[in-house]
Design an enzyme around this catalytic site. Sequence first.
Site, short mmCIF file in Angstrom:
data_model
loop_
_atom_site.label_atom_id
_atom_site.label_comp_id
_atom_site.label_asym_id
_atom_site.label_seq_id
_atom_site.Cartn_x
_atom_site.Cartn_y
_atom_site.Cartn_z
CG ASP A 1 8.11 0.63 -2.46
OD1 ASP A 1 7.17 1.17 -2.43
OD2 ASP A 1 8.39 -0.34 -1.68
CD GLU B 1 -3.92 -2.17 1.84
OE1 GLU B 1 -4.34 -2.97 2.83
OE2 GLU B 1 -2.88 -2.25 1.21
C1 UGA Z 1 2.38 -2.90 1.13
C2 UGA Z 1 1.51 -1.89 0.87
O1 UGA Z 1 1.67 -1.70 -0.82
C3 UGA Z 1 1.69 -0.76 1.09
O2 UGA Z 1 0.86 0.27 0.64
C4 UGA Z 1 1.24 -0.95 2.75
O3 UGA Z 1 1.44 0.21 3.63
C5 UGA Z 1 1.99 -1.88 3.53
O4 UGA Z 1 2.17 -3.05 2.64
C6 UGA Z 1 1.69 -2.29 4.72
O5 UGA Z 1 0.93 -3.16 4.89
O6 UGA Z 1 1.73 -1.50 5.62
P1 UGA Z 1 5.06 -2.75 1.19
O7 UGA Z 1 5.91 -2.86 0.10
O8 UGA Z 1 5.33 -3.90 2.21
O9 UGA Z 1 3.59 -2.44 0.91
O10 UGA Z 1 5.66 -1.46 2.41
P2 UGA Z 1 6.76 -0.33 1.98
O11 UGA Z 1 6.66 0.12 0.65
O12 UGA Z 1 8.00 -0.69 2.88
O13 UGA Z 1 5.99 0.99 2.72
C7 UGA Z 1 4.87 1.38 2.42
C8 UGA Z 1 4.96 3.21 2.42
O14 UGA Z 1 5.31 3.38 3.78
C9 UGA Z 1 6.22 3.74 1.70
O15 UGA Z 1 6.13 4.61 0.68
C10 UGA Z 1 7.37 3.65 2.41
O16 UGA Z 1 8.21 4.71 2.16
C11 UGA Z 1 6.47 4.20 3.81
N1 UGA Z 1 7.16 3.87 5.08
C12 UGA Z 1 7.61 2.79 5.15
C13 UGA Z 1 7.40 4.73 5.94
O17 UGA Z 1 6.90 5.98 5.85
N2 UGA Z 1 7.83 4.46 7.19
C14 UGA Z 1 8.27 3.20 7.25
O18 UGA Z 1 8.88 2.93 8.86
C15 UGA Z 1 8.32 2.32 6.48
MN MN Z 2 6.49 -1.27 -1.17
#
Ligand code: UGA
Ligand code: MN
Length: 378
Positions: free
Chosen positions: A239, A324
């Site tokens: 995203d 991280e």
């Molecule tokens: C922030 C960080 O930018 C992420 O890199 C980090 O993984 C996350 O926090 C965290 O602390 O876990 P955020 O925007 O809150 O990111 O997270 P998302 O964008 O919702 O998810 C990160 C990635 O994991 C995305 O590529 C999303 O597609 C993937 N994801 C999310 C999954 O594969 N499964 C899920 O159930 C939710």
């Molecule tokens: Mn995100």
Amino acid sequence: MNGVAVHSALVCTETHNAICNIHNEATGKDLLISALNLYTSLTHQQVIMRMRLKLKTVFVLYFMVSLLGLIYALMQLGQRCDCRDHAKSKDQQISQLRGELQKLQEHIKTSQLSKKTDVPRIYVITPTYARLVQKAELTRLSHTFLHVPQLHWIVVEDAPQPTPLVTDFLAASGLTYTHLYKLTPKDRKLQEGDPSWLKPRGAEQRNEGLHWLREMGAAAKGKEAAALEEAVVYFADDDNTYSLQLFEEMRYTYRVSVWPVGLVGGMKFERPVVEDGKVVRFHTGWRPNRPFPIDMAGFAVSLRLILTNPQARFDGDAQMGFLESSFLQHLVTMDDLEPKADLCTKVLVWHTRTEKPKMKREDALQKQGLGSDPDVEV
Ligand code: UGA
Ligand code: MN
């Protein structure tokens, strides 16, 4: 009189012999009147003739001018004419041309770069999961990656098996890719209504990507093994928003390279602070004493380092904000970090988040059996 007669006679011989013959037989007075009449009538005819002559000239001139106009119009066909240009001052025109030249130079640079094959490879690991905006996110991301030379996309689905949507999407993407999947165990997965920070997201999927890289690295030989020595690994969430320049910054990474991330952690940007070419601390609004207070989008790791440190992985149980660090602390110290993006003064990636689409009307229509066709992929 004589002159008139001579003139009449001349006109007679030239034009109206028959009339002249009749008048030649008449008396002196009659002759004079007839000559005068003839003179008047001839002058009238002459006037008509002259007028005809003039009309002819006007017509010829008109024809010539029209013809020239037509030729000019034909010559102008296909030639660009920006009429606004005429109104602009010279300075404005020069600066406009300069701008166009710069754009063309950049275009040439990018198109030359996209043909390059002798640059280090970038492996991008992207976790992704099924939701309404998934295809839109992947489309946007793939269009960025299509501009990056030597990029290998490792897409890891958070799913029990590969989905047709992602499978078909990747096949049509035009990118070099590897399609993997790894379902996040239920106890580690965010549940409906949980705040997004409660559990780490994408950790299992990134680890699956790392596992694939290590298997590939172990099997590589010769030229391929040498290419992997130079390669770099980046974790790109599906995203975020990535500039093309970011990939050129990370391409040459010896251990771990770092740079600012925009719109993250409740800040305009977070970034490593650089003094004398070294990262000395981090500009962040929250717990700056974490081992690596840096977002996933803010660093890249050399593949060599990942292959030689098999224990380095993401901790799916890590506390909020420590995901991280859980990975990086196996690989480097702050002293080893390589600052990029003009010593971390440029924002080249943004932690954007897509709004969840509202389905109020869709739900209402579905209750009446009038919902959108479920066979149409969104
Ligand atoms: C922030 C960080 O930018 C992420 O890199 C980090 O993984 C996350 O926090 C965290 O602390 O876990 P955020 O925007 O809150 O990111 O997270 P998302 O964008 O919702 O998810 C990160 C990635 O994991 C995305 O590529 C999303 O597609 C993937 N994801 C999310 C999954 O594969 N499964 C899920 O159930 C939710
Ligand atoms: Mn995100």
